[in-house]
Design a protein around this motif. Structure first.
Motif: not given
Length: 351
Positions: A168, A231, A306, A309-311, A313-314
Motif C-alpha cells: 500500500r 485496518l 468496511e 471492503r478493505w479486505e 482492496e487488499t
C-alpha cells in the motif's frame, strides 16, 4: 537471500516451502476449496456444551496476561492449549496440522490461506485507525521517504500484515513493484536482515521500533513514517472448527473476552506497561511508554461492511502484483459472529 524481480519466480520461491510441508498443488487447492464452500449456516447455540475445548493462539502470552489483569470471568470451555504463535504463515501451518483452532491476525493471512486452498473464516473484527508499523532503515541508510525506496531492497512477507502495508505504501508513492527489489522473508527475520544490511528497509511493528532505534539510531538507522494502516485486527478459525457446533459456540463465547481484554489494556496503559512490557518482555519503562503511545484505540464495528471492503482492496492489490488470484473476499467472513464483539464493549469502542 537475493532480490527477486520476476513476480512469478518470487511467488514460487515464497510458497515452495509451505507447499512442501502442506502438500499444496493445483489439485489440492481445488479439492480443498470444493470441500468447504461458503460459511456454515447452522445457528450458533446459546451455551457451550460441556467438555468443549479450543486451542487458541496467544503470541507472547498476551491473552493470558490481559485476561488475568482484567479479571475477566472464566471462559465456559477449556483452553486445552495457548499457542505462542502470531505470524500468519505459522498460524496457517498450525491450522493445517489441526493443532490450532482460533487465531488473532491481521487481514492478509486469511487471503493467503484462501490462495493456498485452506478454508478458514473471519469471526471477529477490530478496526485499527493508526499505523501499527513503521518502515525502519538499515544502519547508515540515506533513505528518508517512501520515494527513496526506488531501487532498494525491501523486506517483504506476502502472508503477513507487514506485506500489505508495504504494498500500500508503494502504491501511494507511485512506485511499481518492479521499481524495487522485494526480498521474501518472514517478519521474524526482518530485524536480522536490517542489522546485517541484507535489506535496506523493513516494516517493523510499533513494539519493535523503540528498541531498534535505541541500538542503531546512532549508526544512522531511522524510521520512515507514513499514514498507511493495516485496518484489520481479527480473529479467524478453520471452517472445520466453525462447522462443529460445540466449537463454534466456544468461539462465540471467547469473542467478548477477546474484545474486553483489549479495551482493558487500552484503558490501563500504566499497568500494562509494567506488567507486560517490563515484566514479560524485558523492556524498560521508557520503551514501554513509547510503544503504548502508538497504540490504537480498539474499535469493534457492529457491521463488517468496511472490513469486507478493505479486505477486498487488499486481495485486489495482491492480485495486481501477481501474488494471488482474484476472488471475492466475502467468502472469508462468517457473518453468524458479526456484532458479537461490538455488543460486548461500551459504545465508545464501537465504530
Amino acid at each position: 537471500m537475493p532480490a527477486i524481480h520476476d513476480r512469478r519466480v518470487f511467488l514460487t520461491s515464497l510458497l515452495g516451502a509451505a507447499a512442501g510441508v502442506a502438500g499444496l498443488s493445483g489439485c489440492a487447492r481445488s479439492s480443498a476449496a470444493a470441500s468447504g464452500k461458503g460459511p456454515s449456516t447452522a445457528p450458533l447455540t446459546a451455551t457451550v456444551p460441556a467438555g468443549t475445548s479450543l486451542r487458541i493462539s496467544s503470541f507472547q502470552n498476551v491473552q493470558q496476561v490481559q485476561f488475568k489483569l482484567a479479571k475477566l470471568p472464566a471462559l465456559p470451555f477449556e483452553v486445552s492449549d495457548w499457542l505462542n504463535i502470531g505470524a500468519g504463515p505459522d498460524v496457517i501451518n498450525a491450522f493445517r496440522a489441526k493443532s490450532l483452532d482460533l487465531a488473532n491476525n491481521a487481514g492478509i493471512p486469511p487471503i493467503q490461506a484462501h490462495f493456498q486452498g485452506f478454508d478458514a473464516k473471519i469471526v471477529a473484527v477490530d478496526i485499527t485507525r493508526k499505523p501499527n508499523y513503521l518502515f525502519a532503515t538499515k544502519p547508515g541508510s540515506d533513505i528518508r521517504t517512501v520515494a527513496d525506496f526506488h531501487g532498494k531492497k525491501l523486506a517483504f512477507s506476502q502472508g503477513q500484515a507487514q506485506g500489505v502495508v508495504l504494498l500500500r505504501a508503494l502504491k501511494k508513492a507511485g512506485l511499481a513493484y518492479d521499481d524495487v527489489q522485494l526480498v521474501p522473508l518472514t517478519s521474524n527475520q526482518f530485524l536480522t536482515a536490517l542489522q546485517s544490511g541484507q535489506v535496506d528497509v523493513a516494516p517493523l511493528g510499533n513494539t519493535q521500533v523503540p528498541a531498534y532505534l535505541q541500538q542503531y539510531a546512532s549508526k544512522g538507522a531511522r524510521t520512515v513514517t507514513t499514514d498507511v494502516v493495516d485496518l484489520l485486527n481479527l480473529l479467524w478459525a478453520p471452517a472445520s472448527v466453525l462447522n462443529d457446533r460445540a466449537k463454534a459456540a466456544a468461539v462465540a463465547a471467547y469473542i467478548p473476552q477477546w474484545a474486553q481484554g483489549q479495551v482493558w489494556q487500552y484503558e490501563h496503559p500504566d499497568v500494562w506497561n509494567e506488567e507486560f512490557y517490563v515484566k514479560t518482555q524485558n523492556l524498560n519503562l521508557d520503551q514501554a511508554r513509547a510503544i503504548t503511545a502508538l497504540a490504537n484505540k480498539p474499535l469493534f464495528p457492529p457491521s463488517w461492511a468496511e472490513a469486507v471492503r478493505w479486505e477486498q482492496e487488499t486481495a485486489d492489490l495482491l492480485a495486481e502484483g501477481g501474488f494471488v488470484k482474484e476472488f471475492d473476499v466475502s467468502s472469508l467472513f462468517d457473518h453468524r459472529f458479526e456484532g458479537i464483539a461490538a455488543k460486548s464493549v461500551a459504545a465508545e469502542y464501537r465504530k
